[in-house]
Scaffold this motif. Sequence first.
Motif, short mmCIF file in Angstrom:
data_model
loop_
_atom_site.label_atom_id
_atom_site.label_comp_id
_atom_site.label_asym_id
_atom_site.label_seq_id
_atom_site.Cartn_x
_atom_site.Cartn_y
_atom_site.Cartn_z
N ASN A 43 -30.44 -5.30 -40.15
CA ASN A 43 -29.20 -4.79 -39.57
C ASN A 43 -29.07 -3.31 -39.90
O ASN A 43 -29.91 -2.75 -40.60
CB ASN A 43 -27.97 -5.58 -40.05
N TYR A 44 -28.03 -2.68 -39.36
CA TYR A 44 -27.84 -1.26 -39.56
C TYR A 44 -26.62 -0.99 -40.43
O TYR A 44 -25.74 -1.85 -40.60
CB TYR A 44 -27.68 -0.57 -38.20
N ARG A 45 -26.56 0.23 -40.98
CA ARG A 45 -25.43 0.61 -41.82
C ARG A 45 -24.12 0.47 -41.06
O ARG A 45 -24.08 0.59 -39.83
CB ARG A 45 -25.58 2.06 -42.29
N PRO A 46 -23.01 0.27 -41.78
CA PRO A 46 -21.71 0.16 -41.11
C PRO A 46 -21.20 1.48 -40.54
O PRO A 46 -20.23 1.49 -39.78
CB PRO A 46 -20.78 -0.36 -42.21
N ILE A 47 -21.84 2.60 -40.89
CA ILE A 47 -21.45 3.90 -40.37
C ILE A 47 -22.70 4.68 -39.97
O ILE A 47 -23.81 4.34 -40.39
CB ILE A 47 -20.65 4.73 -41.41
N LEU A 48 -22.49 5.70 -39.15
CA LEU A 48 -23.59 6.59 -38.80
C LEU A 48 -23.85 7.55 -39.95
O LEU A 48 -22.90 8.02 -40.59
CB LEU A 48 -23.26 7.37 -37.53
N ILE A 49 -25.10 7.85 -40.21
CA ILE A 49 -25.47 8.83 -41.23
C ILE A 49 -26.04 10.05 -40.50
O ILE A 49 -27.09 9.95 -39.86
CB ILE A 49 -26.51 8.26 -42.22
N ASN A 50 -25.32 11.16 -40.59
CA ASN A 50 -25.71 12.37 -39.86
C ASN A 50 -25.89 12.09 -38.38
O ASN A 50 -26.81 12.60 -37.72
CB ASN A 50 -27.00 12.97 -40.45
N GLY A 51 -24.98 11.25 -37.86
CA GLY A 51 -24.98 10.95 -36.43
C GLY A 51 -26.01 9.95 -35.97
O GLY A 51 -26.16 9.72 -34.77
N ALA A 52 -26.77 9.37 -36.90
CA ALA A 52 -27.84 8.45 -36.52
C ALA A 52 -27.65 7.08 -37.17
O ALA A 52 -27.05 6.96 -38.24
CB ALA A 52 -29.20 9.02 -36.94
N MET A 53 -28.15 6.06 -36.49
CA MET A 53 -28.14 4.71 -37.04
C MET A 53 -29.32 4.57 -38.00
O MET A 53 -30.42 5.00 -37.70
CB MET A 53 -28.25 3.67 -35.92
N GLU A 54 -29.06 3.96 -39.17
CA GLU A 54 -30.11 3.76 -40.15
C GLU A 54 -30.17 2.31 -40.58
O GLU A 54 -29.14 1.63 -40.66
CB GLU A 54 -29.88 4.64 -41.39
N ALA A 55 -31.39 1.83 -40.86
CA ALA A 55 -31.56 0.47 -41.38
C ALA A 55 -30.80 0.33 -42.70
O ALA A 55 -30.74 1.27 -43.49
CB ALA A 55 -33.03 0.16 -41.57
N SER A 56 -30.24 -0.85 -42.90
CA SER A 56 -29.35 -1.03 -44.05
C SER A 56 -29.74 -2.16 -44.98
O SER A 56 -29.23 -2.24 -46.09
CB SER A 56 -27.91 -1.26 -43.54
N TYR A 57 -30.61 -3.05 -44.52
CA TYR A 57 -30.94 -4.24 -45.33
C TYR A 57 -32.42 -4.25 -45.70
O TYR A 57 -33.27 -4.08 -44.83
CB TYR A 57 -30.61 -5.52 -44.57
N PRO A 58 -32.70 -4.49 -46.98
CA PRO A 58 -31.77 -4.44 -48.11
C PRO A 58 -31.49 -2.99 -48.49
O PRO A 58 -32.22 -2.10 -48.06
CB PRO A 58 -32.55 -5.15 -49.23
N SER A 59 -30.47 -2.76 -49.29
CA SER A 59 -30.15 -1.41 -49.72
C SER A 59 -31.34 -0.82 -50.47
O SER A 59 -31.71 -1.30 -51.54
CB SER A 59 -28.91 -1.42 -50.63
#
Length: 217
Positions: free
Chosen positions: A122-138
């Motif tokens: 899944n992806y992070r709950p927010i955009l990081i620098n305007g981009a979607m980033e993988a979130s699992y696992p941290s």
Amino acid sequence: MNRRERKGFISGTALILAFIVWTVLIQTVDVRPVGVNGTNVGFAAVNTWFHRLTGVHMGLYTVTDWLGLVPIAVCIGFGLLGLVQWVRRRSIAKVDRDILLLGGYYILVILGYLIFEMIPINYRPILINGAMEASYPSSTTLLVLSVMPTLLFQVNRRAKGQTVRRMTAAFVFLFSAFMVIGRLVAGVHWLTDIVGSVLLSAGLYSLYRAAVLAMEV
């Protein structure tokens, strides 16, 4: 293999299996398009509730992101130790076996990180620098909880003074707790991302520790 070593292998394997089951559950239980840009998130009710509870704190995210260099420095430090032993003893076979095993362990942790970067669950709950980033696992949590316990383990094996051991134990505990809680509260991961990292890192470390102890017999 004595009882303590068997217990380490069993607990490590159980934690890895728990991580696998947890990963499957994340992709099948209460999956809803509640993420950024309508991306699916498992355990949606729990994750969104916790995210609303903590909010987003980018300052804390930045601090914990930079502090992620600490476990990297630990890896480099042990890498240099192995290199010095290799040069002085003129053979990689003469490098301490627990250090060689530690190098393999660190490579395994990095591979785990890269695999989940390439195959996002899944992806992070927010955009990081305007981009979607993988979130699992941290990844930060995985790095901290996989590497910092090895620092304590190695210091306990090599340091003669109790003061050094106790100071290292306090540092590792406080630093690890701050990083895990910081990533939770920062709001840049779903709660389930942190849980997954804890399971995977605990399993990997348990297997490493048991392997070192078994190697000494």
